[in-house]
Design a protein around this motif. Sequence first.
Motif, PDB file in Angstrom:
ATOM      1  N   LEU A  54      -8.965  10.181   2.590  1.00 52.41           N
ATOM      2  CA  LEU A  54      -9.369   8.828   2.962  1.00 52.41           C
ATOM      3  C   LEU A  54      -9.014   7.806   1.882  1.00 52.41           C
ATOM      4  CD1 LEU A  54     -10.747   7.060   5.061  1.00 52.41           C
ATOM      5  CD2 LEU A  54     -12.952   7.635   4.040  1.00 52.41           C
ATOM      6  N   SER A  55      -9.169   8.176   0.624  1.00 49.59           N
ATOM      7  CA  SER A  55      -8.806   7.262  -0.467  1.00 49.59           C
ATOM      8  C   SER A  55      -7.331   6.879  -0.395  1.00 49.59           C
ATOM      9  CB  SER A  55      -9.084   7.914  -1.830  1.00 49.59           C
ATOM     10  OG  SER A  55     -10.446   8.129  -2.022  1.00 49.59           O
ATOM     11  N   LYS A  56      -6.487   7.863  -0.191  1.00 55.63           N
ATOM     12  CA  LYS A  56      -5.041   7.630  -0.120  1.00 55.63           C
ATOM     13  C   LYS A  56      -4.702   6.688   1.026  1.00 55.63           C
ATOM     14  CE  LYS A  56      -0.696  10.266  -0.105  1.00 55.63           C
ATOM     15  NZ  LYS A  56       0.022   9.651   1.028  1.00 55.63           N
ATOM     16  N   GLU A  57      -5.333   6.905   2.169  1.00 57.14           N
ATOM     17  CA  GLU A  57      -5.074   6.067   3.333  1.00 57.14           C
ATOM     18  C   GLU A  57      -5.505   4.617   3.077  1.00 57.14           C
ATOM     19  OE1 GLU A  57      -6.211   5.823   8.115  1.00 57.14           O
ATOM     20  OE2 GLU A  57      -6.651   7.637   6.957  1.00 57.14           O
ATOM     21  N   ILE A  58      -6.677   4.445   2.485  1.00 55.15           N
ATOM     22  CA  ILE A  58      -7.179   3.098   2.203  1.00 55.15           C
ATOM     23  C   ILE A  58      -6.290   2.385   1.185  1.00 55.15           C
ATOM     24  CG2 ILE A  58      -9.080   1.826   1.112  1.00 55.15           C
ATOM     25  CD1 ILE A  58     -10.987   3.885   2.415  1.00 55.15           C
ATOM     26  N   ILE A  59      -5.897   3.094   0.132  1.00 58.82           N
ATOM     27  CA  ILE A  59      -5.033   2.510  -0.902  1.00 58.82           C
ATOM     28  C   ILE A  59      -3.700   2.070  -0.314  1.00 58.82           C
ATOM     29  CG2 ILE A  59      -3.614   3.103  -2.908  1.00 58.82           C
ATOM     30  CD1 ILE A  59      -6.413   2.490  -3.738  1.00 58.82           C
ATOM     31  N   GLU A  60      -3.068   2.929   0.451  1.00 57.49           N
ATOM     32  CA  GLU A  60      -1.750   2.619   1.003  1.00 57.49           C
ATOM     33  C   GLU A  60      -1.806   1.464   1.998  1.00 57.49           C
ATOM     34  OE1 GLU A  60      -0.290   6.331   2.502  1.00 57.49           O
ATOM     35  OE2 GLU A  60       0.323   7.046   0.498  1.00 57.49           O
ATOM     36  N   LYS A  61      -2.874   1.398   2.783  1.00 56.67           N
ATOM     37  CA  LYS A  61      -2.998   0.305   3.747  1.00 56.67           C
ATOM     38  C   LYS A  61      -3.320  -1.020   3.057  1.00 56.67           C
ATOM     39  CE  LYS A  61      -4.077   3.058   7.840  1.00 56.67           C
ATOM     40  NZ  LYS A  61      -5.068   3.405   8.880  1.00 56.67           N
ATOM     41  N   THR A  62      -4.090  -0.947   1.966  1.00 51.82           N
ATOM     42  CA  THR A  62      -4.372  -2.156   1.193  1.00 51.82           C
ATOM     43  C   THR A  62      -3.090  -2.680   0.557  1.00 51.82           C
ATOM     44  OG1 THR A  62      -6.634  -1.435   0.713  1.00 51.82           O
ATOM     45  CG2 THR A  62      -5.715  -3.133  -0.706  1.00 51.82           C
ATOM     46  N   ALA A  63      -2.269  -1.776   0.048  1.00 56.20           N
ATOM     47  CA  ALA A  63      -1.007  -2.159  -0.594  1.00 56.20           C
ATOM     48  C   ALA A  63      -0.063  -2.862   0.369  1.00 56.20           C
ATOM     49  CB  ALA A  63      -0.332  -0.928  -1.199  1.00 56.20           C
ATOM     50  N   LYS A  64      -0.166  -2.545   1.659  1.00 57.85           N
ATOM     51  CA  LYS A  64       0.696  -3.181   2.661  1.00 57.85           C
ATOM     52  C   LYS A  64       0.457  -4.688   2.746  1.00 57.85           C
ATOM     53  CE  LYS A  64       2.765   0.523   4.392  1.00 57.85           C
ATOM     54  NZ  LYS A  64       4.246   0.697   4.291  1.00 57.85           N
ATOM     55  N   PHE A  65      -0.726  -5.127   2.294  1.00 55.86           N
ATOM     56  CA  PHE A  65      -1.049  -6.553   2.327  1.00 55.86           C
ATOM     57  C   PHE A  65      -0.510  -7.299   1.103  1.00 55.86           C
ATOM     58  CE2 PHE A  65      -3.958  -5.041   5.500  1.00 55.86           C
ATOM     59  CZ  PHE A  65      -4.188  -6.124   6.333  1.00 55.86           C
ATOM     60  N   SER A  66       0.073  -6.577   0.170  1.00 52.19           N
ATOM     61  CA  SER A  66       0.517  -7.187  -1.087  1.00 52.19           C
ATOM     62  C   SER A  66       1.963  -7.652  -0.990  1.00 52.19           C
ATOM     63  CB  SER A  66       0.378  -6.187  -2.245  1.00 52.19           C
ATOM     64  OG  SER A  66       1.231  -5.071  -2.027  1.00 52.19           O
ATOM     65  N   ARG A  67       2.158  -8.768  -0.316  1.00 53.94           N
ATOM     66  CA  ARG A  67       3.507  -9.315  -0.196  1.00 53.94           C
ATOM     67  C   ARG A  67       3.742 -10.313  -1.325  1.00 53.94           C
ATOM     68  NH1 ARG A  67       3.606  -5.586   2.544  1.00 53.94           N
ATOM     69  NH2 ARG A  67       4.097  -5.369   4.761  1.00 53.94           N
ATOM     70  N   VAL A  68       4.758 -10.069  -2.147  1.00 51.60           N
ATOM     71  CA  VAL A  68       5.069 -10.991  -3.239  1.00 51.60           C
ATOM     72  C   VAL A  68       6.539 -11.377  -3.188  1.00 51.60           C
ATOM     73  CG1 VAL A  68       3.291 -10.064  -4.762  1.00 51.60           C
ATOM     74  CG2 VAL A  68       5.579  -9.107  -4.855  1.00 51.60           C
ATOM     75  N   VAL A  69       6.845 -12.474  -3.866  1.00 51.05           N
ATOM     76  CA  VAL A  69       8.242 -12.884  -3.964  1.00 51.05           C
ATOM     77  C   VAL A  69       8.987 -11.857  -4.806  1.00 51.05           C
ATOM     78  CG1 VAL A  69       7.695 -15.326  -3.749  1.00 51.05           C
ATOM     79  CG2 VAL A  69       7.745 -14.277  -6.007  1.00 51.05           C
ATOM     80  N   GLU A  70      10.308 -11.846  -4.704  1.00 47.28           N
ATOM     81  CA  GLU A  70      11.092 -10.927  -5.520  1.00 47.28           C
ATOM     82  C   GLU A  70      10.811 -11.177  -6.994  1.00 47.28           C
ATOM     83  OE1 GLU A  70      15.194 -10.715  -4.710  1.00 47.28           O
ATOM     84  OE2 GLU A  70      14.941  -9.996  -2.657  1.00 47.28           O
ATOM     85  N   GLU A  71      10.671 -10.084  -7.734  1.00 47.25           N
ATOM     86  CA  GLU A  71      10.372 -10.135  -9.158  1.00 47.25           C
ATOM     87  C   GLU A  71       9.041 -10.860  -9.433  1.00 47.25           C
ATOM     88  OE1 GLU A  71      13.707 -11.652 -11.313  1.00 47.25           O
ATOM     89  OE2 GLU A  71      15.105 -10.243 -10.409  1.00 47.25           O
ATOM     90  N   GLY A  72       8.127 -10.778  -8.476  1.00 51.51           N
ATOM     91  CA  GLY A  72       6.818 -11.394  -8.640  1.00 51.51           C
ATOM     92  C   GLY A  72       5.922 -10.586  -9.563  1.00 51.51           C
ATOM     93  N   LYS A  73       4.866 -11.237 -10.036  1.00 46.30           N
ATOM     94  CA  LYS A  73       3.908 -10.618 -10.942  1.00 46.30           C
ATOM     95  C   LYS A  73       2.570 -10.472 -10.220  1.00 46.30           C
ATOM     96  CE  LYS A  73       2.302 -11.136 -15.737  1.00 46.30           C
ATOM     97  NZ  LYS A  73       2.296 -12.058 -16.906  1.00 46.30           N
ATOM     98  N   VAL A  74       2.017  -9.264 -10.254  1.00 48.61           N
ATOM     99  CA  VAL A  74       0.814  -8.942  -9.482  1.00 48.61           C
ATOM    100  C   VAL A  74      -0.289  -8.438 -10.405  1.00 48.61           C
ATOM    101  CG1 VAL A  74      -0.086  -7.647  -7.506  1.00 48.61           C
ATOM    102  CG2 VAL A  74       2.350  -8.217  -7.597  1.00 48.61           C
ATOM    103  N   LEU A  75      -1.534  -8.795 -10.081  1.00 47.58           N
ATOM    104  CA  LEU A  75      -2.697  -8.284 -10.803  1.00 47.58           C
ATOM    105  C   LEU A  75      -3.539  -7.430  -9.862  1.00 47.58           C
ATOM    106  CD1 LEU A  75      -4.677  -8.207 -13.226  1.00 47.58           C
ATOM    107  CD2 LEU A  75      -5.724 -10.292 -12.292  1.00 47.58           C
ATOM    108  N   ASP A  76      -3.854  -6.218 -10.318  1.00 53.49           N
ATOM    109  CA  ASP A  76      -4.782  -5.331  -9.601  1.00 53.49           C
ATOM    110  C   ASP A  76      -6.071  -5.273 -10.399  1.00 53.49           C
ATOM    111  OD1 ASP A  76      -6.134  -3.330  -8.259  1.00 53.49           O
ATOM    112  OD2 ASP A  76      -4.900  -1.696  -9.070  1.00 53.49           O
TER     113      ASP A  76
END
Length: 263
Positions: free
Chosen positions: A79-101
């Motif tokens: 379940l953790s893996k599924e939740i993590i991967e689906k959450t990551a799908k929402f992380s749309r950034v510009v090319e070479e963008g910088k992201v904070l988790d």
Amino acid sequence: MKPDYKNWMPIQMIIGFLVGAIIFFILSLIFKENILVINQGWNGILFVIFLVLTIIMALICLYMYMLYRAFDYNGGRKLSKEIIEKTAKFSRVVEEGKVLDIGCGSGALTIAVAKENPKSYVIGLDRWGKEYASFNKKLCEDNAKIEGVSARTEFIEGNAVKLPFKDGSFDAIVSNYCIHNIPSRDRQKILLEALRTLKKGGTFALHDIYSRGKYGDMDGFVDKLKSKGYEKVELIDTTDKFMKKREASLYFLNGSGILYGKK
């Protein structure tokens, strides 16, 4: 070699309750057999008390083991893996963008976001407290190396209540089941602190348990962000998208949702 993302249910906690159940069971036997004779009446009362405590501790231990099995990355449900991967799908950034988790734990979401955005640079932040003693910076770095994204990830120690970044530092901000764990009377303030570090035009996907008891009026918070000029804000229910509703109820994940939008 496989990455080790540990488990959201610490095995040390399960062992602690198991040991507690064993101790209370032994004490119940001691008073049942009158090994320690106080008097007949008190021995009987203490036997019942310790037997009840044994059952309670054993049931808690069993429930925690169920959680451990469900969230195990190497288990059947994952379940953790599924939740993590689906959450990551929402992380749309510009090319070479910088992201904070925020609240990266073992690095799972940081790494998943880096994979989802092949040209991004992702920073995972956590305080790595004693309640999750097996999670640490080295574990995150080792996992990133195994997953082949170490060149595009970085892990630092910090507190979500006061982030060590300037305003508008990131193109995207993500988080998964972190902020509700922070003791606070105003978790909306912590959300605002996260959004402070987001660039104009940046996106955010903050997954958490947004119950009224933990966060207050989130519909009002969404309206507040819109009034501040955010381009898009919505609270997406994930209890039937990232998991089964039965699982949400069973594992205390009711109220789960992603605060998603664009600044």
